[in-house]
Design a protein around this motif. Sequence first.
Motif, PDB file in Angstrom:
ATOM      1  N   ASN A   8      25.643  47.774   9.025  1.00 25.18           N
ATOM      2  CA  ASN A   8      24.285  47.584   9.332  1.00 25.18           C
ATOM      3  C   ASN A   8      23.143  47.183   8.431  1.00 25.18           C
ATOM      4  O   ASN A   8      22.290  47.172   8.976  1.00 25.18           O
ATOM      5  CB  ASN A   8      23.915  48.754  10.078  1.00 25.18           C
ATOM      6  CG  ASN A   8      24.754  49.165  11.544  1.00 25.18           C
ATOM      7  OD1 ASN A   8      24.311  48.414  12.479  1.00 25.18           O
ATOM      8  ND2 ASN A   8      25.999  49.688  11.451  1.00 25.18           N
ATOM      9  N   THR A  12      22.047  44.311  12.366  1.00 19.54           N
ATOM     10  CA  THR A  12      22.543  45.214  13.347  1.00 19.54           C
ATOM     11  C   THR A  12      22.434  44.593  14.895  1.00 19.54           C
ATOM     12  O   THR A  12      22.228  43.334  15.089  1.00 19.54           O
ATOM     13  CB  THR A  12      21.287  46.316  13.499  1.00 19.54           C
ATOM     14  OG1 THR A  12      19.955  45.456  13.792  1.00 19.54           O
ATOM     15  CG2 THR A  12      20.862  46.992  12.238  1.00 19.54           C
ATOM     16  N   LYS A 183      14.480  53.284   9.485  1.00 21.56           N
ATOM     17  CA  LYS A 183      15.398  54.430   8.935  1.00 21.56           C
ATOM     18  C   LYS A 183      14.797  55.572   8.472  1.00 21.56           C
ATOM     19  O   LYS A 183      15.398  56.514   8.414  1.00 21.56           O
ATOM     20  CB  LYS A 183      16.402  53.638   7.959  1.00 21.56           C
ATOM     21  CG  LYS A 183      17.181  52.621   8.555  1.00 21.56           C
ATOM     22  CD  LYS A 183      18.115  52.112   7.541  1.00 21.56           C
ATOM     23  CE  LYS A 183      18.801  50.478   7.884  1.00 21.56           C
ATOM     24  NZ  LYS A 183      18.950  49.785   6.747  1.00 21.56           N
ATOM     25  N   GLU A 261      18.007  59.628  12.707  1.00 23.94           N
ATOM     26  CA  GLU A 261      18.223  59.731  11.032  1.00 23.94           C
ATOM     27  C   GLU A 261      19.330  60.806  10.981  1.00 23.94           C
ATOM     28  O   GLU A 261      20.303  60.697  10.353  1.00 23.94           O
ATOM     29  CB  GLU A 261      17.028  59.799  10.590  1.00 23.94           C
ATOM     30  CG  GLU A 261      16.487  59.240   9.244  1.00 23.94           C
ATOM     31  CD  GLU A 261      15.315  59.703   8.834  1.00 23.94           C
ATOM     32  OE1 GLU A 261      14.139  59.828   9.535  1.00 23.94           O
ATOM     33  OE2 GLU A 261      15.094  59.802   7.488  1.00 23.94           O
ATOM     34  N   VAL A 264      22.746  60.106  12.198  1.00 21.70           N
ATOM     35  CA  VAL A 264      23.468  59.176  11.283  1.00 21.70           C
ATOM     36  C   VAL A 264      24.032  59.582  10.196  1.00 21.70           C
ATOM     37  O   VAL A 264      25.136  59.346   9.608  1.00 21.70           O
ATOM     38  CB  VAL A 264      22.638  57.834  11.256  1.00 21.70           C
ATOM     39  CG1 VAL A 264      23.097  56.884  10.310  1.00 21.70           C
ATOM     40  CG2 VAL A 264      22.428  57.147  12.616  1.00 21.70           C
ATOM     41  N   GLN A 265      23.052  60.355   9.584  1.00 22.59           N
ATOM     42  CA  GLN A 265      23.434  61.088   8.157  1.00 22.59           C
ATOM     43  C   GLN A 265      24.535  61.838   8.522  1.00 22.59           C
ATOM     44  O   GLN A 265      25.379  62.174   7.642  1.00 22.59           O
ATOM     45  CB  GLN A 265      22.117  61.870   7.589  1.00 22.59           C
ATOM     46  CG  GLN A 265      22.700  62.698   6.317  1.00 22.59           C
ATOM     47  CD  GLN A 265      21.301  62.960   5.706  1.00 22.59           C
ATOM     48  OE1 GLN A 265      20.039  62.929   6.035  1.00 22.59           O
ATOM     49  NE2 GLN A 265      21.824  64.036   4.456  1.00 22.59           N
ATOM     50  N   ARG A 268      27.379  60.006   8.555  1.00 23.88           N
ATOM     51  CA  ARG A 268      27.640  59.169   7.288  1.00 23.88           C
ATOM     52  C   ARG A 268      28.249  60.385   5.968  1.00 23.88           C
ATOM     53  O   ARG A 268      29.225  59.677   5.346  1.00 23.88           O
ATOM     54  CB  ARG A 268      26.415  58.880   6.544  1.00 23.88           C
ATOM     55  CG  ARG A 268      26.174  57.821   5.160  1.00 23.88           C
ATOM     56  CD  ARG A 268      26.282  58.586   3.947  1.00 23.88           C
ATOM     57  NE  ARG A 268      25.563  59.761   3.744  1.00 23.88           N
ATOM     58  CZ  ARG A 268      24.185  59.603   3.377  1.00 23.88           C
ATOM     59  NH1 ARG A 268      23.727  58.353   3.014  1.00 23.88           N
ATOM     60  NH2 ARG A 268      23.363  60.740   3.343  1.00 23.88           N
ATOM     61  N   ASN A 292      21.999  56.379   6.302  1.00 25.45           N
ATOM     62  CA  ASN A 292      23.184  55.498   6.853  1.00 25.45           C
ATOM     63  C   ASN A 292      23.638  54.861   5.910  1.00 25.45           C
ATOM     64  O   ASN A 292      24.973  54.275   6.489  1.00 25.45           O
ATOM     65  CB  ASN A 292      22.411  54.533   7.708  1.00 25.45           C
ATOM     66  CG  ASN A 292      21.939  53.141   6.893  1.00 25.45           C
ATOM     67  OD1 ASN A 292      21.218  53.313   6.026  1.00 25.45           O
ATOM     68  ND2 ASN A 292      22.230  51.910   7.540  1.00 25.45           N
ATOM     69  N   SER A 351      27.764  51.057   6.112  1.00 25.10           N
ATOM     70  CA  SER A 351      26.257  51.265   6.615  1.00 25.10           C
ATOM     71  C   SER A 351      26.207  51.402   7.913  1.00 25.10           C
ATOM     72  O   SER A 351      26.640  50.525   8.635  1.00 25.10           O
ATOM     73  CB  SER A 351      25.414  50.179   6.133  1.00 25.10           C
ATOM     74  OG  SER A 351      25.746  48.828   6.196  1.00 25.10           O
ATOM     75  N   LEU A 352      25.585  52.579   8.481  1.00 22.80           N
ATOM     76  CA  LEU A 352      25.853  53.014  10.145  1.00 22.80           C
ATOM     77  C   LEU A 352      24.562  52.746  10.684  1.00 22.80           C
ATOM     78  O   LEU A 352      23.520  52.239  10.042  1.00 22.80           O
ATOM     79  CB  LEU A 352      26.105  54.526   9.789  1.00 22.80           C
ATOM     80  CG  LEU A 352      27.701  54.954   9.672  1.00 22.80           C
ATOM     81  CD1 LEU A 352      27.888  54.694   8.118  1.00 22.80           C
ATOM     82  CD2 LEU A 352      27.990  56.468   9.870  1.00 22.80           C
ATOM     83  N   SER A 353      24.849  52.889  11.934  1.00 19.04           N
ATOM     84  CA  SER A 353      23.455  52.640  12.827  1.00 19.04           C
ATOM     85  C   SER A 353      23.391  53.735  13.762  1.00 19.04           C
ATOM     86  O   SER A 353      24.595  54.441  14.073  1.00 19.04           O
ATOM     87  CB  SER A 353      23.513  51.401  13.466  1.00 19.04           C
ATOM     88  OG  SER A 353      24.171  51.194  14.489  1.00 19.04           O
ATOM     89  N   ARG A 354      22.615  53.801  14.717  1.00 23.36           N
ATOM     90  CA  ARG A 354      22.667  54.843  15.837  1.00 23.36           C
ATOM     91  C   ARG A 354      23.747  54.422  16.862  1.00 23.36           C
ATOM     92  O   ARG A 354      23.897  55.262  17.652  1.00 23.36           O
ATOM     93  CB  ARG A 354      21.038  54.570  16.531  1.00 23.36           C
ATOM     94  CG  ARG A 354      20.587  53.629  17.207  1.00 23.36           C
ATOM     95  CD  ARG A 354      19.409  53.833  18.008  1.00 23.36           C
ATOM     96  NE  ARG A 354      18.859  52.803  18.930  1.00 23.36           N
ATOM     97  CZ  ARG A 354      18.042  51.695  18.378  1.00 23.36           C
ATOM     98  NH1 ARG A 354      17.481  51.815  17.177  1.00 23.36           N
ATOM     99  NH2 ARG A 354      17.565  50.998  19.356  1.00 23.36           N
TER     100      ARG A 354
END
Length: 413
Positions: A8, A12, A183, A261, A264-265, A268, A292, A351-354
């Motif tokens: 991401n 995205t 973010k 946030e 997602v954290q 992660r 993320n 890298s992550l996202s919602r």
Amino acid sequence: MAVIYFDNNATTRLAPEAYEAMQPYLTEQYGNPSSIHSFGSRISRKIEEARGQVAALVGASSPIEITFTSCGTEADNAAIWAVLESRPDKRHIVTTQVEHPAVLGLCQHLEKKGYRLTWLGVDREGLLDLDELRDSLSDDTALVSVMVANNETGVIFPIDAIGEIVKSRGIPFHVDAVQAAGKMPLNMTKSPVDLLTLSGHKFHGPKGVGALYVRKGIAFRPFIVGGHQERNRRGGTENVAGIVGMGKAAESALAGLGREEKRVQELRDRLEKSLLESGCRVNGHREKRLANTLNVSFEFLEGEAILVLLDEYGICASTGSACTAGSTEPSHVLRAMGVPPAWIQGAVRFSLSRYNTLEEVQFVAEKIPLVVERLRGLSALGKGEKERVQGLKGLRETENARGESRNSKLSVG
Ligand code: PLP
């Protein structure tokens, strides 16, 4: 095979609500916002709505401080150009060694053209030395340009503290917030930033649209000269659908800040914990980092080979390496951090996202040890350099046989 998207910071997924908002402007609402007739001119009201949404995301004091561009790269170029054009007598620029190529490349170009550049270094955790920054400033400094959050490691620079130093010398301060926007909270009203770069596709908006925040009162010269669009700040008929989509995505990102946030954290951190069990190291400061982003290195392995094997499971990640003309260069960011070469080559960024789920994290956490084990069998530590290279070559051949472009896997974002 389902795509498990952990890339991401490269780009995205478009938010469904942004897609929905864009649709009329790709079909029946095709008027030109600069036209006198109401069919066109009512579209300009929609652009103003989007301007307000983007202004709210960054806490601008007024929507007129937002100018839409075609991408983050253009906004970075426009910001730097605008400042230099309005201060032609100043020939010194301060930036960092870890900027995105959008700033890095332009500054290298300006250096060749005769500007004096100070390239601030970072420490092992990717952080700047603010005393070095303070000492670098002079009466000849035209501009300081520093990113908020690094695209490779997620490391966050203390923009307000940097801005205080820069503004105490009366120097314009540009900030690339492409990875930070949506973010983490940004509040331009309370911040010493003069110009701030954004890009729609990094926070679930569409590609092909960006924005530049310019604080009221900052001297500005347009980078793209032509028509009178964007209050004479950016010539060219507006990408209406893109702007509308970016506005909607900004609204959603703002609404989810904090809540998303945190979620997602948590994801992660779970991923990080399980990857550490596979013998990797984390690149970048563990706390001062985007929620993320996870950049890890596996010693003596090739990040590129890890990506190829992850791709077989439908997992999308990226290396920390910039890819130029089909060859991978070691990451300039990890090099600036002093990461040893044997670890730089083995860097992988997740890298992550919602839109990511716990199941996806568990799936990746399960597959990584298999991938690492397979590659360790091929690695220099295992059966010698020759065999390792042959193994990688074999992997590439398999990939080529599948008719896929290797470059497409090396996105950096
Ligand atoms: N700045 C940073 C920090 C980025 O990560 C990116 C894209 O990856 C850019 C600028 C360029 O943005 P765009 O892709 O919209 O040109």
